[in-house]
Design a protein around this motif. Structure first.
Motif: not given
Length: 331
Positions: A22-33
């Protein structure tokens, strides 16, 4: 309007994967641990989470993966914690970076064991995160349906209205409707309790109780939830809102519900251990039941369903006997 800045997800399970999508569809960047390097390598190679929601595809170029929680926490402004509650403390023990100035969102539907604190309280008391920097994400929402882009409704709880609105806009889409609330504690406790009640519903299903009784069980469960929330956090709330009653119903009735599945196995005669091994995923309600029982020893709320589930899971009382006693207490 508040700016959530760079957003990261902490956790690698099914709900973490759905939220990340959901988030990356909006921001097009994501940090993921993610804890395991082998999972990260498989994810990069395959373009999807190798262990959960494997049909959900990602653009790997939009994601910064790391098994170093400090690297992610240092680089990102908003941290969405989506780890199983029994493992939260172990992840945070690795943390050497201060998080009090981060916007911390908990999407964990459980209580921190041993501490008997909902996650926002744990972050506030142990890591000094101020309440205005704490939020929670409530359902009703199964990760599987979110991944399939089926219409779902999410509630963002935060005492800071601007922050709640900013994050809710990041989540909103054609298939995600959002609303905000200031009742962080109430949403978190209801998320814990609905898992306990879903185990009860599963036990009754395993024992061949029908839909007629299940509806009575859910009616009593929402009353029990309401009594507890009024005691632990007495504010004006509508218990029939989707984040309370809706989340209870979907968790109690759906075949996607791991807590209901766990309870069904217990009702059919599985031991606790064998049910946990066969499920391969965490049923948060198992841990939540013990925590809620201990919390209620101080609150003294009338909670017969919680007591029944506790007796079945921890006192090893026969489900047949315990549920029969529970049916006799309902009206």
């Amino acid at each position: 309007m508040y700016d959530c800045g760079r957003i990261a997800v902490i956790g690698g399970g099914s709900w973490a994967t759905a939220i990340a999508k959901i988030v990356v569809g909006h921001t097009h960047h994501l940090g993921w641990y993610m804890r395991r390097d082998d999972r990260i390598e498989d994810f990069r190679r395959l373009g999807h989470n190798p262990a959960y929601l494997t049909s959900v595809r990602f653009n790997i170029d939009e994601i910064e993966f790391s098994s170093d929680i400090n690297k992610i926490v240092q680089a990102y402004d908003t941290l969405i914690f989506v780890t199983p509650s029994p493992y939260l403390k172990n992840h945070l023990k690795k943390l050497k970076t201060r998080i009090k100035d981060k916007f911390v969102i908990t999407a964990i539907k459980g209580i921190v064991p041993d501490e008997n604190l909902v996650c926002s309280e744990y972050f506030h008391q142990v890591y000094d995160v101020p309440y205005e920097n704490l939020a929670c994400l409530g359902g009703p929402s199964h990760a599987e349906e979110v991944a399939l882009e089926r219409l779902s409704y999410l509630t963002v709880g935060c005492s800071d209205r601007e922050k709640a609105l900013a994050f809710s806009e990041i989540l909103a889409s054609e298939f995600i409707k959002t609303k905000i609330s200031s009742d962080v504690i109430g949403i978190e406790y209801s998320s814990v309790l609905k898992n306990v009640y879903a185990i009860a519903a599963g036990v009754c299903s395993g024992l061949k109780y029908g839909d007629n009784f299940q509806s009575v069980l859910m009616s009593n469960a929402v009353q029990e939830m309401s009594r507890f929330l009024k005691t632990i956090h007495p504010i004006d709330r509508n218990i029939t809102d989707s984040v309370y009653l809706g989340d209870l119903l979907v968790t109690g009735y759906s075949n996607f519900s791991r807590n209901r599945t766990f309870g069904t196995m217990i009702g059919k005669g599985y031991s606790i251990k064998s049910a946990q091994i066969e499920m391969e995923m965490i049923a948060e309600g198992y841990f939540g039941t013990k925590c809620m029982k201990e919390i209620n020893r101080h609150c003294h709320v009338n909670m017969p369903i919680l007591d029944a589930v506790y007796n079945i899971l921890y006192e090893r009382i026969s489900p047949q006997i315990e549920i029969k006693l529970l049916t006799d207490s309902f009206r």
